[in-house]
Design an enzyme around this catalytic site. Structure first.
Site, PDB file in Angstrom:
ATOM      1  N   ASP A  22      51.079  68.015 -55.423  1.00  0.00           N
ATOM      2  CA  ASP A  22      50.303  67.695 -55.413  1.00  0.00           C
ATOM      3  C   ASP A  22      49.323  67.317 -57.130  1.00  0.00           C
ATOM      4  O   ASP A  22      49.217  68.089 -57.068  1.00  0.00           O
ATOM      5  CB  ASP A  22      49.081  67.504 -53.848  1.00  0.00           C
ATOM      6  CG  ASP A  22      48.591  66.118 -53.665  1.00  0.00           C
ATOM      7  OD1 ASP A  22      48.905  64.901 -54.020  1.00  0.00           O
ATOM      8  OD2 ASP A  22      47.264  66.534 -53.539  1.00  0.00           O
ATOM      9  N   ASN A  70      56.282  58.510 -47.724  1.00  0.00           N
ATOM     10  CA  ASN A  70      56.268  57.815 -49.019  1.00  0.00           C
ATOM     11  C   ASN A  70      56.846  56.954 -49.181  1.00  0.00           C
ATOM     12  O   ASN A  70      57.264  56.306 -50.071  1.00  0.00           O
ATOM     13  CB  ASN A  70      56.944  59.491 -49.404  1.00  0.00           C
ATOM     14  CG  ASN A  70      55.687  60.478 -50.371  1.00  0.00           C
ATOM     15  OD1 ASN A  70      56.405  61.437 -50.352  1.00  0.00           O
ATOM     16  ND2 ASN A  70      54.109  60.550 -50.136  1.00  0.00           N
TER      17      ASN A  70
END
Length: 250
Positions: A22, A70
């Site tokens: 991340d 996503n």
């Protein structure tokens, strides 16, 4: 760096490390760049962490590469991520072979482009005999999706009279997950300062040690990975037992 590696107890290594990579977007934003710029630099961290994980003896490394959720990101970013994945697969053969890394995936790769699927298949075939470490790319993956697929498979086996409801146990569930041929996750690392699991390997991390760091993924180095391993090795893994029981078993 060598001193840090030497501090690692090779007899207490996590067999399976999973990473939620991340912070690429924030890393790029700090530099007044587009998010794709962060993803490009994050790919270098992937290479570095694969190399150091294989070097110290980790057997399985799973990277949360692209989640089911996503797809909701801007199309330009999604397209760029897929092209970067293809580029990575087409240009990292030396890394895989030099470090004896076998590539595999978890997730619904059938929804990826044909070009992406072909690049994955090619590299998995080239690396299938590598023995040092298995790199698992979680692609088009989410844990809720995986659990739903597991329930469907078990239900089909019940309807086909292959198993009985009363025979279902934890092994039945585990053997119908994407990770059926892998050990559960010992250590889960998440970069960027966020402290959540994000629908990632919920079954497999039931007894994982969790390691959160503020470092953004493009800045996550081999040194940082070794420090995460050393932190893991300081922890006592009890699996529901007491410290006294663990001491007696040693």
């Amino acid at each position: 760096m060598e001193d840090l590696i030497n501090k690692i107890d090779k007899n207490k290594l996590p067999s399976h490390v999973a990473i939620i990579m991340d912070g690429n977007g924030r890393w790029a934003k700090q530099r007044n760049k587009e998010r794709v710029y962060g993803h490009q630099h994050g790919a270098q961290s992937v290479r570095n962490i694969c190399e150091i994980a294989a070097e110290i003896g980790v057997k399985y490394l799973t990277l949360y590469t692209f989640s089911k959720e996503n797809w909701a990101r801007p199309k330009q970013e999604v397209d760029a991520l897929m092209q970067m994945l293809i580029y990575y697969l087409n240009h990292e053969e030396k890394t895989f072979m030099d470090n004896q890394i076998r590539l595999t995936t978890i997730g619904d790769t059938s929804e990826l482009s044909i070009e992406t699927q072909e690049a994955l298949t090619t590299m998995m075939d080239k690396t299938k005999n590598n023995k040092k470490m298995t790199l698992v790319l979680a692609l088009n993956y989410s844990s809720k999706w995986e659990l739903v697929q597991m329930v469907k498979r078990i239900s089909e086996d019940i309807l086909a009279n292959k198993i009985k409801v009363l025979d279902i146990d934890e092994d039945t569930l585990a053997n119908n997950l994407c990770t059926k041929d892998m050990p559960d996750v010992d250590l889960l690392i998440r970069t960027s300062g966020e402290e959540r699991i994000s629908n990632f390997m919920l079954w497999q991390i039931a007894y994982s040690e969790l390691y959160f760091t503020d470092i953004l993924w493009p800045d996550f180095s081999k040194k940082d990975f070794c420090e995460a391993i050393l932190d893991y090795q300081k922890r006592e893994r009890r699996y529901g037992k007491t410290s006294e029981q663990i001491s007696e078993e040693k």
